[in-house]
Design an enzyme around this catalytic site. Structure first.
Site, PDB file in Angstrom:
ATOM      1  N   ALA A  73       0.814  -1.217   0.000  1.00 51.53           N
ATOM      2  CA  ALA A  73       0.000   0.000   0.000  1.00 51.53           C
ATOM      3  C   ALA A  73       0.846   1.265   0.000  1.00 51.53           C
ATOM      4  O   ALA A  73       0.450   2.276  -0.585  1.00 51.53           O
ATOM      5  CB  ALA A  73      -0.948   0.000   1.203  1.00 51.53           C
ATOM      6  N   THR A  74       2.017   1.233   0.616  1.00 51.80           N
ATOM      7  CA  THR A  74       2.869   2.425   0.634  1.00 51.80           C
ATOM      8  C   THR A  74       3.282   2.814  -0.780  1.00 51.80           C
ATOM      9  O   THR A  74       3.194   3.987  -1.168  1.00 51.80           O
ATOM     10  CB  THR A  74       4.114   2.200   1.514  1.00 51.80           C
ATOM     11  N   SER A 128      -2.964  -3.559   0.459  1.00 54.52           N
ATOM     12  CA  SER A 128      -1.795  -4.178   1.093  1.00 54.52           C
ATOM     13  C   SER A 128      -2.037  -5.662   1.315  1.00 54.52           C
ATOM     14  O   SER A 128      -3.047  -6.043   1.903  1.00 54.52           O
ATOM     15  CB  SER A 128      -1.509  -3.508   2.442  1.00 54.52           C
ATOM     16  N   GLN A 160      -6.342  -1.138   5.599  1.00 54.43           N
ATOM     17  CA  GLN A 160      -6.948  -1.806   6.754  1.00 54.43           C
ATOM     18  C   GLN A 160      -8.332  -2.375   6.476  1.00 54.43           C
ATOM     19  O   GLN A 160      -8.932  -2.982   7.360  1.00 54.43           O
ATOM     20  CB  GLN A 160      -7.023  -0.833   7.936  1.00 54.43           C
ATOM     21  N   ASN A 196      -5.928   3.142  10.808  1.00 50.50           N
ATOM     22  CA  ASN A 196      -5.115   2.031  11.312  1.00 50.50           C
ATOM     23  C   ASN A 196      -4.955   2.045  12.828  1.00 50.50           C
ATOM     24  O   ASN A 196      -4.703   1.002  13.439  1.00 50.50           O
ATOM     25  CB  ASN A 196      -3.735   2.045  10.654  1.00 50.50           C
ATOM     26  N   THR A 253      10.560  -6.768 -12.641  1.00 49.70           N
ATOM     27  CA  THR A 253       9.993  -8.105 -12.764  1.00 49.70           C
ATOM     28  C   THR A 253       8.957  -8.333 -11.675  1.00 49.70           C
ATOM     29  O   THR A 253       9.204  -8.085 -10.495  1.00 49.70           O
ATOM     30  CB  THR A 253      11.102  -9.168 -12.643  1.00 49.70           C
ATOM     31  N   CYS A 280       4.419   1.322  12.037  1.00 46.71           N
ATOM     32  CA  CYS A 280       5.464   2.100  11.374  1.00 46.71           C
ATOM     33  C   CYS A 280       6.110   3.108  12.310  1.00 46.71           C
ATOM     34  O   CYS A 280       7.203   3.600  12.051  1.00 46.71           O
ATOM     35  CB  CYS A 280       4.887   2.827  10.157  1.00 46.71           C
ATOM     36  N   HIS A 285      -0.202  -7.883   3.186  1.00 46.02           N
ATOM     37  CA  HIS A 285       0.083  -8.460   4.513  1.00 46.02           C
ATOM     38  C   HIS A 285      -0.909  -8.043   5.588  1.00 46.02           C
ATOM     39  O   HIS A 285      -0.781  -8.456   6.747  1.00 46.02           O
ATOM     40  CB  HIS A 285       1.524  -8.156   4.937  1.00 46.02           C
TER      41      HIS A 285
END
Length: 374
Positions: free
Chosen positions: A71-72, A200, A180, A152, A242, A325, A202
């Site tokens: 997402a970043t 995102s 989220q 978040n 790639t 973060c 993860h």
């Protein structure tokens, strides 16, 4: 082992997803850019399947999905990728909120340093952006509005449909950071007025290092994004390099599983959250934020500092006192500060976040540990 209650920071990879990622790594390991043999063809097929699986979450077309590292990166492409268009069109005003993730605030601050004007919307005491303030802030030269879906830290659900309605007669691009919520909270993101959605992996039981950016067309017109770095023509020329086919296939499967199970997951985590709040009542705990996601609970216990609580709860539950973060920082939460909470309440804030694997929570041990600090 402590019970894991920090799913907003990251989720475990689901067994089905991990099995697929492993298979794509050691058996079907081709490069999707290789068109001359079956290994490359199979990799390309896996990518296109994943593109459809991601798109289905938001009722988008698979051609509107590009894959990123998370997402970043998606946020950066959506925000910084508009720079050239904004300058050429003479539209250099951006609207965002004070409660956004740093992955949105910092790219916007970068543009601000380069001459863009930014309006930062306040948050209410409940943790939502002020839509009346948004309405007043809109200008003819506003190029972008960037508002997250679910916060978040507090889990506060932002009024995305209302924001879409406000923008119905305006041509500013709307970007929604859905890190989220994507797949887990199956509402709002299918609104066709949303131009960009950041995803995102993860946070959705897929691996770290993979995500997506959904870029909706307006009619038949693609958003005027330009790449923010260079080195190949992959992903419509917007994201060179790639492609990580195993991770992308895993993200696709995670989205498919979420599409199938989201309602069941919501029932499960809603029950856990209600039980947790009930257990905290005896401590006089204050919940920070209203209209929040069932996956997230942010609370403060009067007289208890969150740093001391982290130490006391070690070995009992894995929780946090803010965004992963910034959790190594002792700076006060910019989200809770924007909500106008007092200093003690902010200093005591603890974030609990639930997941589909969460089962037994040791409420008695938690309340005993927190009471000892009061």
């Amino acid at each position: 082992m402590a019970v894991y209650l920090d799913y907003n920071a990251t989720t475990p990879v689901s067994t089905e997803v991990a099995d697929l990622v492993y298979q794509m790594m050691v058996e079907e390991f081709g490069n999707a850019g290789s068109r001359t043999h079956e290994y490359g063809v199979k990799a390309k097929q896996a990518l296109e399947l994943a593109r459809s699986q991601v798109a289905n979450i938001a009722a988008a077309d698979k051609t509107e999905v590009i894959f990123t590292s998370g997402a970043t990166e998606s946020n950066n492409i959506a925000i910084l990728g508009l720079k050239k268009f904004a300058e050429q069109a003479g539209k250099k005003h951006i609207i965002t909120s004070k409660i956004e993730h740093k992955a949105v605030l910092e790219p916007i601050e970068h543009l601000e340093q380069q001459g863009f004007e930014v309006t930062y919307l306040d948050a209410t005491a409940q943790g939502q952006v002020d839509t009346e303030q948004l309405k007043a802030a809109l200008r003819e030269h506003t190029v972008l509005v960037s508002i997250m879906h679910i916060n978040n830290e507090t889990g506060a659900i932002q009024p995305i449909d209302e924001i879409c309605e406000l923008l119905s007669e305006h041509d500013a691009y709307l970007h929604v950071d859905a890190a989220q919520s994507f797949g887990k909270y199956p509402f709002d993101l299918d609104n066709s007025r949303i131009d960009f959605i950041s995803v995102s992996g993860h946070k959705l039981y897929a691996p770290k290092g993979v995500g997506a950016l959904i870029m909706r067309r307006r009619g038949f017109i693609k958003p005027p994004l330009k790449p923010i770095y260079y080195g190949g023509g992959q992903e419509k020329g917007l994201r060179p390099g790639t492609l990580a086919t195993p991770l992308i296939a895993g993200l696709g499967l995670a989205c498919e599983l979420a599409k199938k199970n989201a309602q069941k997951w919501l029932i499960h985590v809603s029950k856990l959250k209600a039980e947790f709040i009930s257990a905290l009542d005896e401590l006089g705990a204050e919940v920070n934020g209203q209209n929040t996601s069932p996956y997230t609970l942010n609370f403060s216990v009067p007289g208890v500092n969150s740093e001391a609580a982290m130490v006391k709860l070690k070995g009992i539950v894995a929780v946090s006192n803010g965004s992963a973060c910034t959790s190594n920082s002792y700076i006060s939460s910019h989200v809770l500060t924007a909500m106008g909470l007092d200093t003690d309440r902010i200093a005591g804030a603890i974030r609990v976040s639930f997941g589909i694997n969460t089962q037994h929570i040791p409420y008695k041990d938690i309340t005993t540990a927190l009471r000892s600090l009061m």
